[in-house]
Every structure is written in C-alpha cells, then in structure tokens.
Write an enzyme that holds these catalytic residues in place. Structure first.
Site, PDB file in Angstrom:
ATOM      1  N   CYS A 159      23.782   3.462  26.867  1.00  0.00           N
ATOM      2  CA  CYS A 159      23.563   2.426  25.850  1.00  0.00           C
ATOM      3  C   CYS A 159      24.489   1.253  26.140  1.00  0.00           C
ATOM      4  O   CYS A 159      25.615   1.440  26.590  1.00  0.00           O
ATOM      5  CB  CYS A 159      23.848   2.984  24.455  1.00  0.00           C
ATOM      6  SG  CYS A 159      23.496   1.815  23.141  1.00  0.00           S
TER       7      CYS A 159
ATOM      8  N   CYS B 185      24.943  -1.246  23.691  1.00  0.00           N
ATOM      9  CA  CYS B 185      25.061  -1.963  22.414  1.00  0.00           C
ATOM     10  C   CYS B 185      26.516  -2.351  22.153  1.00  0.00           C
ATOM     11  O   CYS B 185      27.438  -1.852  22.806  1.00  0.00           O
ATOM     12  CB  CYS B 185      24.502  -1.128  21.278  1.00  0.00           C
ATOM     13  SG  CYS B 185      25.627   0.132  20.646  1.00  0.00           S
TER      14      CYS B 185
ATOM     15  N   CYS C  85      28.758   0.755  21.465  1.00  0.00           N
ATOM     16  CA  CYS C  85      29.124   1.566  22.631  1.00  0.00           C
ATOM     17  C   CYS C  85      30.014   0.804  23.605  1.00  0.00           C
ATOM     18  O   CYS C  85      30.826   1.401  24.300  1.00  0.00           O
ATOM     19  CB  CYS C  85      27.867   2.071  23.335  1.00  0.00           C
ATOM     20  SG  CYS C  85      26.984   3.293  22.350  1.00  0.00           S
TER      21      CYS C  85
ATOM     22  N   GLY D 187       0.814  -1.217   0.000  1.00  0.00           N
ATOM     23  CA  GLY D 187       0.000   0.000   0.000  1.00  0.00           C
ATOM     24  C   GLY D 187       0.848   1.266   0.000  1.00  0.00           C
ATOM     25  O   GLY D 187       0.513   2.248  -0.657  1.00  0.00           O
TER      26      GLY D 187
ATOM     27  N   HIS E  93      23.862   0.634  16.885  1.00  0.00           N
ATOM     28  CA  HIS E  93      23.607   1.571  17.988  1.00  0.00           C
ATOM     29  C   HIS E  93      22.187   2.162  17.905  1.00  0.00           C
ATOM     30  O   HIS E  93      21.453   2.173  18.904  1.00  0.00           O
ATOM     31  CB  HIS E  93      24.634   2.707  17.998  1.00  0.00           C
ATOM     32  CG  HIS E  93      24.223   3.802  18.930  1.00  0.00           C
ATOM     33  ND1 HIS E  93      24.355   3.707  20.294  1.00  0.00           N
ATOM     34  CD2 HIS E  93      23.581   4.978  18.693  1.00  0.00           C
ATOM     35  CE1 HIS E  93      23.845   4.781  20.869  1.00  0.00           C
ATOM     36  NE2 HIS E  93      23.360   5.577  19.923  1.00  0.00           N
TER      37      HIS E  93
ATOM     38  N   ASP F 210       6.880   1.176  13.114  1.00  0.00           N
ATOM     39  CA  ASP F 210       7.986   0.829  12.220  1.00  0.00           C
ATOM     40  C   ASP F 210       8.463   2.109  11.560  1.00  0.00           C
ATOM     41  O   ASP F 210       7.673   3.047  11.398  1.00  0.00           O
ATOM     42  CB  ASP F 210       7.541  -0.180  11.143  1.00  0.00           C
ATOM     43  CG  ASP F 210       6.831   0.493   9.981  1.00  0.00           C
ATOM     44  OD1 ASP F 210       7.510   1.054   9.103  1.00  0.00           O
ATOM     45  OD2 ASP F 210       5.579   0.489   9.964  1.00  0.00           O
TER      46      ASP F 210
ATOM     47  N   GLN G 207      -7.621   5.279   6.056  1.00  0.00           N
ATOM     48  CA  GLN G 207      -7.236   6.405   5.204  1.00  0.00           C
ATOM     49  C   GLN G 207      -8.192   7.566   5.453  1.00  0.00           C
ATOM     50  O   GLN G 207      -9.078   7.490   6.284  1.00  0.00           O
ATOM     51  CB  GLN G 207      -7.256   5.974   3.729  1.00  0.00           C
ATOM     52  CG  GLN G 207      -6.144   5.010   3.355  1.00  0.00           C
ATOM     53  CD  GLN G 207      -4.745   5.626   3.394  1.00  0.00           C
ATOM     54  OE1 GLN G 207      -4.571   6.839   3.473  1.00  0.00           O
ATOM     55  NE2 GLN G 207      -3.730   4.762   3.364  1.00  0.00           N
TER      56      GLN G 207
HETATM   57 ZN   LIG Z   1      25.102   2.180  21.583  1.00  0.00          ZN
END
Ligand SMILES: [Zn+2]
Length: 365
Positions: free
Chosen positions: A317, A319, A322, A82, A348, A264, A187
C-alpha cells in the site's frame, strides 16, 4: 455491442471499474476531499433522501450542483432514496412511513416526506450528479412471491415515471448532449423469473445502465450470485452494470467477472472507524494477486498485542497512513480513541479499494 470502458463524468472520463465510497450526507465520515484525492478515489455516492431532508430543495437549487459545496471535483452518483424504502420504511413496519403507488412516505421527527419518483429525479438533477438513479421499491429477498411481484410492478411503474421526468428536465435545460446517466434498478428478490421480467420491462423504457437492486445476501449470508448473473446475462453489453451496495473485495471481483463495473459500499469506511483494516497478502503492490481466493486479510489495531510493531499497516500500500505511520502508532491512536485513528484507517481502506480497481482493470476475464 461494446461494453463501456469509461464512466462519463462532468469533470472528465474515469476508467472502469470504479468504486464509489459512501458520502451519504455529502461527506465521507472523518475525511475531507483532499484526503479522498490522496486515496485515488475517483467517485463518491451521495444520498438523495438524506440530503433532501438535511438541506431542502430550495437550498440545493441555490447551490447550482453540490460539487462546489463539498469541494469535490470527481465523479458523483446519487442513490435515489430507494434503499431507505427498505432500511427505514419496510424494516420498521408502518412506524417510519409507508409505500404506496404514489411514492415513499417517510415519517421522521414529526415530519412527513413524500418522496415520489419524480421528486427523486428533480432533486438528483439539482444535485448535479453524473448518474441519476431511479427510485425503486426495495424488495427484501425473504418476502413471499406475491410481495416480490408487487415490488417489481411498482419498480417498473416508478422507472417509467422517472424516465419521463428525466427527459422533461433535460429538454427544459437543453442539456441533452451533456445529460447524466440514468440507471434503472432490477428488483425481484430470489425469484429469477421476476428479475427477468423486471429487466425486460426496464429495457423497453431504456436506460444507460441497470443496477442490482435489493439486499444481495441470502438467508445464510452468502452472496446471491444467481440474481447477479440473471441481470448480467439478460442485459445488453453496452449497458453499465452497477452492483449497488457491493461489497466485500471478493464479491467485487466475482461481480466484475460477470460484467459489473460500478460498485459502492459502506464497508471500507465503516470498518475503518471500527478498527478493521484491509491488508493485501503481498509484500508490494506489484505482487498483489487478486486471482487467488484469499488475497487479503484483516488487521485489527485494537486487538494487536504488539506495541512494538513499527511496520506499516500494509507493505502492499502507498497510502498516507502506510507511508508515514506504524501499526504501533495506529494501535495507540485507537486505544486513546483519538479521531485521527479513524481518519488514518479510512484513508488506508479506501486506498485498498482503489488499488483493487486498478488490479481489476488489468485482470483478464
Ligand atoms: Zn495503506
């Protein structure tokens, strides 16, 4: 009626809210699924139109679900195609196709593809996703009322056809008890009465959730919260609310307050590849306060003048980037244009978004 607390996936239940990064062609650019797991990403959004175009239905059928093909065992949603009605067809006049009551005709690379609501459902069911999204007629918010009305009517009609096809396939495969969610799309652009009409008709057809359809930004580039509110106020609380394509961290927080729990967006991954990293204004994950208006800022490695900044991208963070690398090293990688720069930045940014989901789930609204 009680609002859903979990997203049902064939690989397990996932706590809401959940953010689905875009894996349009069955990959999040620069990352593999092991990288994704390290970012605590729970689900991915793949795209029906692009996968159908790239792989073809016979091959998709052969796969017996796309999860194994892409090595992913988290949740999976497929966008119906769509959005491409808007981004590929309507944006380019009739050059790249046209929309009729039958479906969306795409004209690309000398080939014609007619994506009907039924075909979109068939492809998504073969992809084996956890949430199937109906094909809708994307409404540009700037179109005159008459055009918005036509889009709404077509969207309702397509939603009806999609539901019939969805039920037919479920009946045939006898998997009604383990069927995926079916999402309707609202819509109507800025015309709130059209949005309401669309919701009423979609509720009559019956879905598991409704999604915010169309481009969510107003002419002045601010978020159209009015439409988001119209949808949440007119939808039963046991429905899942999905902010398609949303969005910036602050927009996600505001939509969550309205009852949206699925999101998303291309932003975290696209921004990462362009050297824009999201950083919480906090010294640790515990200290992050998303109730503040300005709870995050950006870090641009390529614009950084500090070659000798050996601190991590973010103190708040955990991750892989990091934990193991400095701003100085990331700046160097972006400067020499090594692909690792984009990979580390994407890891990250996705962890930034998964932390945001964790913080939201603790948020009292
Ligand atoms: Zn990070």
């Amino acid at each position: 009626m009680i609002s859903p607390k979990f997203f049902r996936s064939s690989t397990g239940e996932i706590p809401l809210p959940v953010f689905f990064p875009d894996a349009t062609r069955a990959v999040v650019k620069l990352l593999d699924t092991k990288d994704l797991e390290s970012t605590k990403t729970n689900g991915l959004l793949i795209n029906t139109y692009h996968l159908y175009k790239e792989l073809g239905l016979p091959f998709i059928k052969k796969l017996g679900g796309i999860r194994k093909f892409m090595g992913w065992d988290g949740a999976l949603i497929s966008d119906s195609g769509g959005f491409q009605v808007g981004s590929l067809i309507k944006k380019h006049g009739t050059r790249l196709g046209k929309v009729t009551d039958d479906g969306a005709m795409f004209r690309l690379d000398g080939k014609k593809i007619l994506l009907t609501p039924e075909l979109s459902i068939q492809i998504q069911m073969e992809l084996g996703v956890d949430m199937v999204v109906v094909l809708d007629d994307f409404t540009d918010p700037l179109v005159p009322r008459q055009n918005a009305k036509e889009s709404v009517n077509r969207t309702i009609n397509w939603a009806h056809r999609s539901k019939i096809e969805f039920e037919k396939i479920n009946r045939k495969s006898m998997r009604n008890s383990r069927r995926p969610y079916l999402l309707g799309i609202v819509q109507g652009g800025y015309y709130q009465d059209l949005r309401k009409h669309c919701i009423e008709e979609l509720l009559k057809i019956g879905f598991d959730g409704l999604g915010y359809g169309g481009w969510p930004l107003k002419q002045n580039m601010t978020f159209d919260y009015e439409s988001a509110k119209t949808i949440s106020e007119n939808t039963p609380s046991n429905y899942l609310l999905y902010g398609l394509g949303v969005g910036k961290p602050c927009e996600i927080v505001n939509l969550y307050k309205l009852g949206y729990t699925i999101f998303d967006c291309v932003l975290p991954t696209r921004d990462a590849r362009h050297g824009r990293l999201y950083v919480y204004k906090a010294d640790s994950i515990e200290e992050i306060d998303i109730s503040k208006n300005d709870f995050y800022e950006f870090y641009y490695p390529t614009k950084s003048k500090h070659q000798d900044d050996f601190s991590p991208v973010s103190m708040a963070c955990d991750c892989l980037t990091c934990k193991n690398y400095s701003r100085s090293y990331l700046r160097h990688l972006f400067k020499i244009k090594d692909a690792t720069a984009g990979r580390l930045a994407t890891i990250h940014n996705l962890r930034f978004y998964s932390i945001l989901m964790e913080k939201l789930s603790l948020f009292n609204i």
